[in-house]
Motif scaffolding. Structure first.
Motif, short mmCIF file in Angstrom:
data_model
loop_
_atom_site.label_atom_id
_atom_site.label_comp_id
_atom_site.label_asym_id
_atom_site.label_seq_id
_atom_site.Cartn_x
_atom_site.Cartn_y
_atom_site.Cartn_z
N PRO A 100 8.74 -0.53 7.51
CA PRO A 100 9.54 -1.76 7.36
C PRO A 100 9.15 -2.86 8.34
N ALA A 101 8.44 -2.53 9.41
CA ALA A 101 8.03 -3.55 10.38
C ALA A 101 7.17 -4.63 9.73
N PHE A 102 6.57 -4.33 8.57
CA PHE A 102 5.72 -5.31 7.89
C PHE A 102 6.52 -6.24 6.97
N ILE A 103 7.81 -6.01 6.79
CA ILE A 103 8.60 -6.89 5.93
C ILE A 103 8.58 -8.33 6.46
N PRO A 104 8.89 -8.56 7.76
CA PRO A 104 8.83 -9.95 8.26
C PRO A 104 7.43 -10.56 8.16
N VAL A 105 6.39 -9.72 8.29
CA VAL A 105 5.01 -10.22 8.19
C VAL A 105 4.75 -10.76 6.78
N LEU A 106 5.17 -10.01 5.78
CA LEU A 106 4.97 -10.44 4.39
C LEU A 106 5.85 -11.64 4.06
N LEU A 107 7.07 -11.65 4.58
CA LEU A 107 7.96 -12.80 4.35
C LEU A 107 7.36 -14.07 4.93
#
Length: 255
Positions: A100-107
């Motif tokens: 889930p740490a990549f959610i803000p990256v993709l957003l």
């Protein structure tokens, strides 16, 4: 309640042991965002409903939907998107392999690309699925890429961030989530990509089939190819205002 900036949708089936740790990870990853988390229980027959009920305690932003029986991953994602209150959706698999740490990256990638971007697609590095499963996925992705030319190395990655309005324009069918880059591009939106780290499953075993049923995958691929080939530019419609009610109208006055 005001709409959140982001709605996170997680489809699950028989993932009781993965609920608590993944919810906690999503909570940490999205702590700086106004967000909601929607779990879609796709007809689980283990302790998943009880685990979700326990996770909801003290978390008003955690919502749970349940299918009476298993309908598949695409159906579960769609149920979550339809129920979502956010204009932007993030999805990830419920087994813990997607970080889930990549959610803000993709957003951030989606928003930085502007309104013309419809999807930020994660692409896994360091696959943890096992040699045979990884080989199957690479073959399927290679065939799909050559036919659809969607410029995406790994469409099977569950980590995606997309605009809800764009998703609702896509034709719905089983396995839709595996063809989203091509279908989003078909609607005239661009797709951005970010590499993400793949992890081993937290507990349990896979409950959703991979894109490894060759005959089903080929039928889906043929169908999506046909949809893309048949796409035509939509004409621009301009609304014509009605004439004012007191406007003079032409009348027949006779001879």
């Amino acid at each position: 309640m005001s709409a959140p900036r982001l709605s996170v949708v997680v489809p699950v089936r028989n993932e009781a042991g993965n609920i608590a740790p993944l919810v906690a990870e999503i909570e940490r990853a999205c702590a700086d965002l106004p967000f909601e988390l929607i779990y879609v229980d796709d007809g689980s027959t283990d302790g998943t409903p009880a685990a979700l009920a326990a996770a909801q305690a003290g978390r008003p932003w955690l919502r749970v939907l349940r299918h009476a029986s298993g309908a598949g991953q695409s159906a579960a994602v769609r149920s979550g998107v339809l129920a979502a209150r956010g204009a932007v959706i993030a999805t990830l698999d419920g087994d813990g392999q997607n970080d889930p740490a990549f959610i803000p990256v993709l957003l951030e990638a989606l928003e930085a690309a502007g309104a013309g971007a419809g999807l930020a697609q994660g692409q896994r590095r360091g696959r943890k699925d096992g040699r045979f499963k990884t080989l199957q996925s690479r073959i399927a992705n290679g065939v799909r890429g050559k036919i659809l030319r969607d410029a995406t190395r790994d469409t099977g990655c569950g980590l995606k961030v997309f605009r809800r309005a764009v998703y609702l324009r896509l034709p719905y069918f089983d396995a839709l989530h595996r063809f989203m880059p091509a279908l989003v591009a078909r609607e005239g939106f661009c797709v951005v990509h970010r590499d993400v780290v793949d992890r081993p499953r937290l507990t349990g075993r896979s409950n959703y089939g991979l894109f490894d049923r060759l005959w089903v995958g080929l039928l889906d691929l043929a169908g999506v190819w046909w949809l893309i080939r048949r796409k035509r530019a939509a004409p621009r419609a301009v609304e014509v205002a009605a004439a004012p009610a007191d406007a003079e109208t032409e009348r027949d006055v006779g001879c």
